[in-house]
Design an enzyme around this catalytic site. Structure first.
Site, PDB file in Angstrom:
ATOM      1  N   ARG A 294       0.809  -1.223   0.000  1.00 54.76           N
ATOM      2  CA  ARG A 294       0.000   0.000   0.000  1.00 54.76           C
ATOM      3  C   ARG A 294       0.842   1.272   0.000  1.00 54.76           C
ATOM      4  O   ARG A 294       0.291   2.373  -0.007  1.00 54.76           O
ATOM      5  CB  ARG A 294      -0.961  -0.022   1.185  1.00 54.76           C
ATOM      6  CG  ARG A 294      -2.072  -1.050   1.000  1.00 54.76           C
ATOM      7  CD  ARG A 294      -3.231  -0.919   1.971  1.00 54.76           C
ATOM      8  NE  ARG A 294      -2.996  -0.152   3.162  1.00 54.76           N
ATOM      9  CZ  ARG A 294      -2.810  -0.654   4.388  1.00 54.76           C
ATOM     10  NH1 ARG A 294      -2.814  -1.950   4.575  1.00 54.76           N
ATOM     11  NH2 ARG A 294      -2.615   0.140   5.411  1.00 54.76           N
ATOM     12  N   ASN A 295       2.163   1.144   0.002  1.00 58.91           N
ATOM     13  CA  ASN A 295       3.005   2.329  -0.087  1.00 58.91           C
ATOM     14  C   ASN A 295       2.903   2.860  -1.520  1.00 58.91           C
ATOM     15  O   ASN A 295       3.013   2.103  -2.480  1.00 58.91           O
ATOM     16  CB  ASN A 295       4.456   2.005   0.271  1.00 58.91           C
ATOM     17  CG  ASN A 295       5.275   3.253   0.491  1.00 58.91           C
ATOM     18  OD1 ASN A 295       5.397   4.092  -0.396  1.00 58.91           O
ATOM     19  ND2 ASN A 295       5.833   3.388   1.679  1.00 58.91           N
ATOM     20  N   ALA A 296       2.721   4.152  -1.648  1.00 56.08           N
ATOM     21  CA  ALA A 296       2.512   4.767  -2.966  1.00 56.08           C
ATOM     22  C   ALA A 296       3.816   5.096  -3.689  1.00 56.08           C
ATOM     23  O   ALA A 296       3.771   5.615  -4.804  1.00 56.08           O
ATOM     24  CB  ALA A 296       1.671   6.034  -2.815  1.00 56.08           C
TER      25      ALA A 296
ATOM     26  N   THR B  92       4.872   8.797   1.170  1.00 59.55           N
ATOM     27  CA  THR B  92       4.149   7.820   0.361  1.00 59.55           C
ATOM     28  C   THR B  92       3.658   6.654   1.213  1.00 59.55           C
ATOM     29  O   THR B  92       3.012   5.745   0.697  1.00 59.55           O
ATOM     30  CB  THR B  92       5.040   7.289  -0.783  1.00 59.55           C
ATOM     31  OG1 THR B  92       6.204   6.668  -0.225  1.00 59.55           O
ATOM     32  CG2 THR B  92       5.416   8.402  -1.739  1.00 59.55           C
TER      33      THR B  92
END
Length: 175
Positions: A47-49, A153
């Site tokens: 889920r880190n952008a 992020t």
């Protein structure tokens, strides 16, 4: 009053920097999270952008194998590292970093070796704060590139929509 010992919290150690031939930008996180440490990959939490943002900015597929994503950053003049070389931190949250355990990476030597770096982009406020507190005092003014804080992020920074993070990162990475 009983003092608590934190020796039960394992030391976390960062990764070596990812540096291509002639980087112009250095992106700094604080310290890899648990998932990244387990996989030995920068920004491995699904889920880190970070990788979706980089893919949008530089026009590659975020689903590429890790080594290919690193090569894309290097090809676009972006180096990747963390402010901290090691610390103790239960879990992945920057707020849990035990301040007395912090060991900063050697930015003086790094910037001397990579004199073409014109901008340091911090992936979130904690990375910037740690850099200013632990690295900046040891750097000569002439060594300092432009310093830019960007929105984290991390999935923990959910207060900003992806499109706004992307807009800010795109602007900072355009050199």
């Amino acid at each position: 009053m009983r003092s608590s010992s934190r020796s039960d919290v394992p030391e976390a150690a960062s990764f070596p920097p990812v540096v291509g031939h002639d980087p112009g930008i250095l992106v700094l996180g604080s310290m890899p999270g648990v998932r990244s440490l387990e996989r030995q990959q920068y920004y491995a939490h699904p889920r880190n952008a970070f990788w979706p943002v980089m893919a949008e900015v530089f026009g590659f597929d975020a689903a590429l194998p890790y080594e290919a994503r690193l090569a894309q950053l290097a090809a676009h003049g972006v180096a990747l590292w963390d402010v901290l070389a090691q610390c103790r931190r239960p879990g992945s949250l920057d707020a849990a970093i035990e301040r007395d355990s912090i060991v900063c990476n050697d930015f003086s030597a790094f910037l001397a070796r990579h004199g073409g770096i014109r901008r340091i982009c911090f992936n979130g406020a904690t990375a910037e704060q740690l850099f200013r507190r632990h690295a900046l005092p040891g750097l000569a003014e002439r060594q300092l590139p432009e310093l830019v804080r960007l929105p984290s992020t991390s999935p923990a920074h959910a207060g900003m929509v992806f499109e706004e993070k992307l807009r800010q990162w795109r602007a900072a990475l355009a050199v």
